[in-house]
Scaffold this active site. Structure first.
Site, PDB file in Angstrom:
ATOM      1  N   GLY A  13      15.227  24.818  37.689  1.00 52.49           N
ATOM      2  CA  GLY A  13      14.203  24.119  38.105  1.00 52.49           C
ATOM      3  C   GLY A  13      13.297  24.673  39.464  1.00 52.49           C
ATOM      4  CG  HIS A  30       5.696  14.040  46.238  1.00 55.52           C
ATOM      5  ND1 HIS A  30       5.645  12.654  47.205  1.00 55.52           N
ATOM      6  CD2 HIS A  30       6.583  14.714  47.039  1.00 55.52           C
ATOM      7  CE1 HIS A  30       6.654  12.843  47.946  1.00 55.52           C
ATOM      8  NE2 HIS A  30       7.215  14.054  47.939  1.00 55.52           N
ATOM      9  CB  CYS A  62      20.195  26.952  39.456  1.00 54.28           C
ATOM     10  SG  CYS A  62      21.110  27.847  37.903  1.00 54.28           S
ATOM     11  N   PRO A  86      17.645  11.304  50.060  1.00 54.37           N
ATOM     12  CG  PRO A  86      16.501   9.481  50.588  1.00 54.37           C
ATOM     13  CD  PRO A  86      17.925  10.129  50.649  1.00 54.37           C
ATOM     14  CE  LYS A 140       8.784  12.326  44.453  1.00 56.97           C
ATOM     15  NZ  LYS A 140      10.285  12.681  44.110  1.00 56.97           N
TER      16      LYS A 140
END
Length: 268
Positions: free
Chosen positions: A12, A155, A10, A123, A159
């Site tokens: 992130g 992104h 939690c 995903p 990522k």
């Protein structure tokens, strides 16, 4: 009756959005969230962590401390997710997985777990993206054999996997519709003298830059025209709200291996 939900990982970027979405959702009761034992957020208020003010719920370091939850939501890492999957299976807990980058063999492990527990592998939990998957299926069926198909995704710089899980899923949907094996027809980037394009290939192009939340486009290109199907996300809250929808749906589901198409009623 509210669904009791725990957020795994939690602290992130995604985890903080999940905390806010769960706390504000009328049908969700947030019971806790996990962080690593080495985290600087151990015993930290979840609301303070998410920037919404104290809510009186502290972070946990083990899943056992979150055992009152009905459904766990996991946007962590591949290795951690697989460990959490085992615990949830052993303790008869439902699990929504938003982690990406799994190998085919790892997906099979998750699918196998679905024989004895209810698990969603998504995903991308955005409602819009999952509607896009349906549009790709329809489009591929109509013109896929007559067009060149390319998938573009962009992104943020942080990522870790490429192409994105969403882009791979897009390619899988198209390949399955056309009766092709994605492992054989996927082309990941091009360089140098590549020769004329093989008409059955599905190309992938990736951008990593700045703070791009997520952009995906599928091109169906012919001579003289092309069709583009695009989804752009401007906020991670889109994914968080979709995850809440998945958790609420999963509470009544029998043991099984599901995806967001099941949640949204889009399966044929």
């Amino acid at each position: 009756m509210k669904v009791k939900v725990a957020i795994l990982g939690c602290s992130g970027r995604m985890g903080r959005n999940l905390i806010q979405a769960a706390h504000e959702h009328a049908s969700i009761e947030l019971v806790g969230g996990s962080v690593r034992t080495s985290s600087s957020f151990v015993d930290f208020d979840l609301g303070e962590l998410a920037g919404i003010g104290a809510i009186g719920i502290k972070t946990s370091t083990t899943l056992a401390q979150l055992a009152t939850a009905d459904v766990f939501i996991d946007f962590t890492s591949i290795e951690t997710t697989l460990e959490n999957l085992t615990w949830c299976n052993e303790n008869k807990k439902a699990l929504v997985i938003g982690t990406t980058g799994f190998s085919d063999e790892q997906v099979q492990v998750i699918e196998q777990a679905g024989k004895t527990m209810s698990v969603i592998l998504a995903p991308n939990t955005s409602v819009g993206v999952n509607l896009m998957f349906k549009l790709l299926q329809v489009t591929a069926k109509a013109i896929g054999d007559y067009t060149d198909i390319e998938i573009f995704e962009a992104h943020h710089r942080f990522k870790k996997d490429a192409p994105s899980g969403t882009a791979v899923k897009m390619g899988q949907v198209i390949a399955d519709t056309l009766g092709r094996d994605l492992n054989k027809v996927a082309v990941y980037g091009r360089e140098g003298i590549t020769g004329e394009r093989d008409r059955e290939t599905i190309g992938f192009a990736t951008v990593r830059a700045g703070d791009i939340v997520g952009e995906h486009t599928a091109f169906f290109a012919d001579l003289g025209e092309r069709l583009e199907i695009t989804h752009k996300a401007s906020s991670r809250m889109t994914f968080a709200l979709g995850a809440m929808r998945a958790a609420f749906w999963l509470k009544d589901a029998d043991a099984g291996f599901y995806d967001m198409q099941d949640v949204l009623g889009l399966k044929d």
